[in-house]
Enzyme design. Structure first.
Site, PDB file in Angstrom:
ATOM      1  N   LEU A 141       0.858  -1.175   0.000  1.00  0.00           N
ATOM      2  CA  LEU A 141       0.000   0.000   0.000  1.00  0.00           C
ATOM      3  C   LEU A 141       0.896   1.227   0.000  1.00  0.00           C
ATOM      4  O   LEU A 141       1.980   1.219   0.597  1.00  0.00           O
ATOM      5  CB  LEU A 141      -0.912   0.018   1.239  1.00  0.00           C
ATOM      6  CG  LEU A 141      -1.964  -1.086   1.346  1.00  0.00           C
ATOM      7  CD1 LEU A 141      -2.704  -0.980   2.682  1.00  0.00           C
ATOM      8  CD2 LEU A 141      -2.947  -1.045   0.189  1.00  0.00           C
ATOM      9  N   ASP A 142       0.438   2.296  -0.646  1.00  0.00           N
ATOM     10  CA  ASP A 142       1.187   3.545  -0.637  1.00  0.00           C
ATOM     11  C   ASP A 142       1.400   4.024   0.797  1.00  0.00           C
ATOM     12  O   ASP A 142       0.642   3.669   1.713  1.00  0.00           O
ATOM     13  CB  ASP A 142       0.424   4.635  -1.397  1.00  0.00           C
ATOM     14  CG  ASP A 142       0.319   4.356  -2.878  1.00  0.00           C
ATOM     15  OD1 ASP A 142       1.130   3.559  -3.387  1.00  0.00           O
ATOM     16  OD2 ASP A 142      -0.581   4.921  -3.520  1.00  0.00           O
ATOM     17  N   ARG A 143       2.405   4.844   0.978  1.00  0.00           N
ATOM     18  CA  ARG A 143       2.770   5.339   2.311  1.00  0.00           C
ATOM     19  C   ARG A 143       1.563   5.933   3.051  1.00  0.00           C
ATOM     20  O   ARG A 143       1.378   5.691   4.250  1.00  0.00           O
ATOM     21  CB  ARG A 143       3.877   6.391   2.180  1.00  0.00           C
ATOM     22  CG  ARG A 143       4.374   6.942   3.509  1.00  0.00           C
ATOM     23  CD  ARG A 143       5.487   7.951   3.317  1.00  0.00           C
ATOM     24  NE  ARG A 143       6.039   8.377   4.596  1.00  0.00           N
ATOM     25  CZ  ARG A 143       5.515   9.333   5.352  1.00  0.00           C
ATOM     26  NH1 ARG A 143       4.424   9.974   4.937  1.00  0.00           N
ATOM     27  NH2 ARG A 143       6.067   9.646   6.507  1.00  0.00           N
ATOM     28  N   ASP A 144       0.754   6.720   2.360  1.00  0.00           N
ATOM     29  CA  ASP A 144      -0.348   7.416   3.021  1.00  0.00           C
ATOM     30  C   ASP A 144      -1.669   6.657   2.969  1.00  0.00           C
ATOM     31  O   ASP A 144      -2.672   7.102   3.528  1.00  0.00           O
ATOM     32  CB  ASP A 144      -0.547   8.804   2.399  1.00  0.00           C
ATOM     33  CG  ASP A 144       0.624   9.739   2.696  1.00  0.00           C
ATOM     34  OD1 ASP A 144       1.471   9.363   3.538  1.00  0.00           O
ATOM     35  OD2 ASP A 144       0.689  10.819   2.108  1.00  0.00           O
ATOM     36  N   THR A 145      -1.695   5.517   2.296  1.00  0.00           N
ATOM     37  CA  THR A 145      -2.916   4.704   2.217  1.00  0.00           C
ATOM     38  C   THR A 145      -3.001   3.795   3.439  1.00  0.00           C
ATOM     39  O   THR A 145      -2.004   3.238   3.887  1.00  0.00           O
ATOM     40  CB  THR A 145      -2.918   3.861   0.932  1.00  0.00           C
ATOM     41  OG1 THR A 145      -2.869   4.746  -0.194  1.00  0.00           O
ATOM     42  CG2 THR A 145      -4.169   3.008   0.840  1.00  0.00           C
TER      43      THR A 145
END
Length: 307
Positions: A141-145
């Site tokens: 998952l993306d860093r901010d997801t």
């Protein structure tokens, strides 16, 4: 469903009727579709036994017999353990599903200096439990997801789950908040995604990019603030896929400054709400729901268990 039990470093599997007459080679290569290199290691290192004795990989199996596989031996950590609290959604001897918080990378880019990642936290958790083994992320998952993310606790589970992901047998359902009100309440975005040569991390829709397919359905509308809550599920797992696709159709995610979203949140409003897969060994259906982590939540009035 397979009848399995862990016995120390070994997994015992009772041979089922559908495996009767198959060989161990068949199980590894056809049933599990394990890579050739990994299969070779299990064979050469005698990591498979039948009723306590080394097994002949080409002799047909008999239903009711006890197949034993050496899965749980200690390994030297390749990712340095580093403490951070983790939120466990599901765990057994083979897999681990976490609810990922925002503002943390899934894995380190530099093992020596980048230790504040989810994979480092998992390594610490495993070490604290006395399980000195390398855990493998199945997807990222993306860093901010935020939301549900799947890890494998040993190499064979990782190989089976990698194959399942490639064959689209692991379903991931996301919830996003996008700017604007969508005319079409349900649909599919099928646009190839490639790198943006003008930016080091950004992706874009490109005719020369990789195939990317995102299905979506409107869950809720906030007409006052002109925001739409959208349920999404993917056929492919391209970097930034949901973010790129919704930006491309003129509805960037709220808070997603990289792709044209407005700063009404401190990150892109994207959450992996639900994860579904068949367990790689028991073949049991596993469904994990990830509660919203942000406080206050972006996803007001949404029940993840209805997605």
């Amino acid at each position: 469903m397979l009848n399995t039990i862990r016995k120390g470093e070994w997994l015992e599997i009772i041979i089922q009727e559908k495996w009767d007459g198959k060989t161990v080679e068949d199980i590894f290569r056809q049933e599990w579709e394990a890579p050739k290199k990994l299969t070779h290691i299990f064979r050469m290192d005698k990591k498979v036994r039948m009723d306590g004795q080394a097994v002949n990989w080409t002799v047909p199996l008999t239903a009711g017999k006890r197949l034993e596989i050496h899965l749980f031996e200690e390994e030297e950590f390749t990712i340095p353990p580093h403490y951070q609290e983790i939120n466990i959604l599901y765990e057994d001897d083979h897999v681990l599903v976490l609810n990922k918080p925002p503002f943390i990378n899934t894995h380190p880019n530099d093992n020596e200096h980048d230790i504040h990642t989810l994979l480092n936290a998992v390594a610490f958790y495993m070490q604290a439990k006395g399980e000195i083994r390398n855990t493998r992320q199945v997807h990222r998952l993306d860093r901010d997801t935020t939301g549900a993310i799947l890890f494998a606790k040993h190499a064979l589970a990782g190989a089976i789950l990698d194959r399942m992901l490639e064959k689209r047998e692991i379903k991931r359902t996301y919830l996003a908040v996008v700017h604007g009100l969508l005319r079409q309440k349900k649909g599919t975005i099928k646009e190839p995604i490639g790198r943006d040569r003008h930016h080091p991390t950004r992706r874009r829709v490109s005719v020369s990019g990789q195939t990317a397919v995102t299905h979506y359905e409107v869950v809720k509308e906030d007409k006052t603030n002109k925001l739409t809550y959208v349920k999404c599920w993917l056929e492919t797992g391209r970097t930034h896929q949901i973010r790129v696709h919704f930006s491309h159709i003129g509805h960037p995610l709220a808070g997603d400054l990289l792709y044209g979203g407005k700063p009404i949140a401190d990150r892109q409003a994207l959450h992996a709400a639900k994860l579904e897969f068949l367990h790689p060994f028991s073949e049991e259906e596993i469904i994990c729901y990830a509660a919203f982590i942000d406080d206050p939540s972006f996803f007001v009035g949404i029940d993840v268990y209805t997605l």
